[in-house]
Design an enzyme around this catalytic site. Structure first.
Site, PDB file in Angstrom:
ATOM      1  N   HIS A  26      42.114  15.244  23.822  1.00  0.00           N
ATOM      2  CA  HIS A  26      41.430  14.946  23.477  1.00  0.00           C
ATOM      3  C   HIS A  26      40.947  13.372  24.456  1.00  0.00           C
ATOM      4  O   HIS A  26      40.481  12.834  23.214  1.00  0.00           O
ATOM      5  CB  HIS A  26      40.966  14.700  21.969  1.00  0.00           C
ATOM      6  CG  HIS A  26      39.647  14.440  21.062  1.00  0.00           C
ATOM      7  ND1 HIS A  26      39.011  15.303  20.303  1.00  0.00           N
ATOM      8  CD2 HIS A  26      38.435  14.143  22.303  1.00  0.00           C
ATOM      9  CE1 HIS A  26      37.899  15.854  20.232  1.00  0.00           C
ATOM     10  NE2 HIS A  26      37.297  15.006  20.994  1.00  0.00           N
ATOM     11  N   GLU A  33      44.084  20.126  16.409  1.00  0.00           N
ATOM     12  CA  GLU A  33      44.257  18.716  17.008  1.00  0.00           C
ATOM     13  C   GLU A  33      45.282  18.063  15.760  1.00  0.00           C
ATOM     14  O   GLU A  33      44.730  18.155  14.457  1.00  0.00           O
ATOM     15  CB  GLU A  33      43.329  18.104  17.544  1.00  0.00           C
ATOM     16  CG  GLU A  33      42.462  19.025  18.193  1.00  0.00           C
ATOM     17  CD  GLU A  33      41.358  17.684  19.135  1.00  0.00           C
ATOM     18  OE1 GLU A  33      41.287  17.152  18.951  1.00  0.00           O
ATOM     19  OE2 GLU A  33      40.271  18.837  20.040  1.00  0.00           O
ATOM     20  N   ARG A  88      34.238  21.135  21.277  1.00  0.00           N
ATOM     21  CA  ARG A  88      35.053  20.893  20.116  1.00  0.00           C
ATOM     22  C   ARG A  88      36.445  22.651  20.525  1.00  0.00           C
ATOM     23  O   ARG A  88      35.804  23.396  20.789  1.00  0.00           O
ATOM     24  CB  ARG A  88      34.535  21.085  18.789  1.00  0.00           C
ATOM     25  CG  ARG A  88      33.663  19.420  18.819  1.00  0.00           C
ATOM     26  CD  ARG A  88      34.960  18.743  17.746  1.00  0.00           C
ATOM     27  NE  ARG A  88      34.486  17.226  17.447  1.00  0.00           N
ATOM     28  CZ  ARG A  88      33.631  16.502  18.085  1.00  0.00           C
ATOM     29  NH1 ARG A  88      34.745  16.364  19.412  1.00  0.00           N
ATOM     30  NH2 ARG A  88      33.022  15.159  18.055  1.00  0.00           N
TER      31      ARG A  88
END
Ligand code: 8YV
Length: 327
Positions: free
Chosen positions: A290, A272, A243
């Site tokens: 991602h 993000e 993360r």
């Protein structure tokens, strides 16, 4: 009233109502819409319409990146389950859910291979300059001379931060590259024949490549800070498939710019889908959006599991994969 609400109201008495809080893939949305009355929060433009539906919503369908706050949970009095399509659920206030008797489920295991594959891909892309060499050719620079030399991965020292299911899948792959593997985690796992190191800084100091694959959340917030990056050193590379919150992004940018570390390959970011301009400008950085679990096969398996958790809940069957806190 939004189209979603008006289209579904006629069926509300028969099928449980589900609130989708993420842009879920069509194969999950189709299954949800066939079984439930689905409200899509992202498309919902009329707060009054949502207020009408809220008391009937019994489930939330979320993604690994979704934020499910205590306030949202509190606004849904009939809520019974939060089904996350993702292994990570750090965006969900699990304590608030539990306090209300709401169960949280996630989708472990089915994505282990993909995330581990991507960790290796990023490590190789960074060390062997795959993306940089691609840019070099496209920019017409090859005739002007070769790229600077890259770094050898086979046989190098790999430090893995987090030794859960995905960490183990990464170690398995790295072993085939002859890498010397060490790891840090909350506690040692003696069943694994791997070298345990107590702290991320200590691990970084003895690694050429430091791969982050630990859950997000308060316990790992900025675990990889300036001190850890300094320990990694000017020859060291960091790879983050966990993360964005696990690494101090500002400290990382500083370390990359100053040459305190050699490079970074990042699939996840603090904010993000916004990636700092400073990272985008650096040549010693590989960036992906991602995509750790983003293959058709794996996303379908995750969707199936997320759906199976919801269906089981409303059929009164045991839940396939509740999060550890809810077991
Ligand atoms: C996905 C993830 O981005 O599993 C996780 O925790 O972050 C990813 O696999 C996402 O959850 C897909 O819905």
């Amino acid at each position: 009233m939004s189209a979603t609400f008006s289209a579904n109201l006629s069926e509300t008495s028969i099928r449980p109502e589900v609130l989708a809080v993420a842009n879920l893939p069509p194969f999950l949305m189709d299954a949800l819409q066939a079984a439930f009355v689905v409200h899509q929060r992202l498309n919902e433009t009329d707060p009054a319409a949502f207020a009408v539906a809220a008391p009937r919503i019994r489930a939330i369908a979320a993604s690994g990146e979704s934020k499910v706050s205590a306030a949202l949970i509190d606004s849904l009095p009939a809520l019974e389950i939060i089904s996350v399509m993702g292994v990570g659920y750090d965006g969900v206030d699990v304590a608030a859910a539990k306090a209300r008797g709401v169960v949280v489920t996630h989708t472990p295991d089915v994505l282990n291979d993909d995330v581990a594959d991507l960790a290796m891909a990023l490590m190789l892309a960074l060390a062997r300059q795959v993306a940089r060499s691609d840019r070099f050719i496209r920019a017409g620079e090859w005739p002007n001379g070769p790229l600077p030399l890259g770094r050898k991965v086979s046989g190098a020292r790999l430090g893995i931060v987090g030794m859960g299911r995905i960490g183990q899948a990464i170690a398995h792959r790295a072993a085939a590259f002859g890498m010397r593997i060490a790891y840090t985690a909350r506690s040692a796992k003696p069943a694994l024949a791997l070298h345990y190191v107590a702290s991320p800084a200590e691990l970084a100091a003895q690694s050429d490549f430091l791969v982050l694959i630990t859950p997000g959340g308060a316990g790992t917030h900025k675990l990889v800070n300036a001190e850890v990056l300094k320990a990694l050193g000017p020859q060291g590379c960091v790879i983050n498939v966990a993360r964005g919150s696990v690494i101090d992004e500002a400290a990382l940018i500083e370390a990359l710019q100053a040459g305190t570390i050699a490079g970074a390959a990042l699939d996840v970011f603090e904010n993000e889908p916004n990636v700092p301009q400073a990272l985008r400008e650096l040549d010693n950085v590989v960036l992906t959006s991602h995509i750790g679990s983003a293959t058709g096969q794996t996303r379908r398996a995750m969707a199936d599991l997320a759906f199976a958790n919801l269906r089981s809940k409303f059929e009164g069957a045991p839940l396939p994969t509740p999060v550890p806190e809810c077991r």
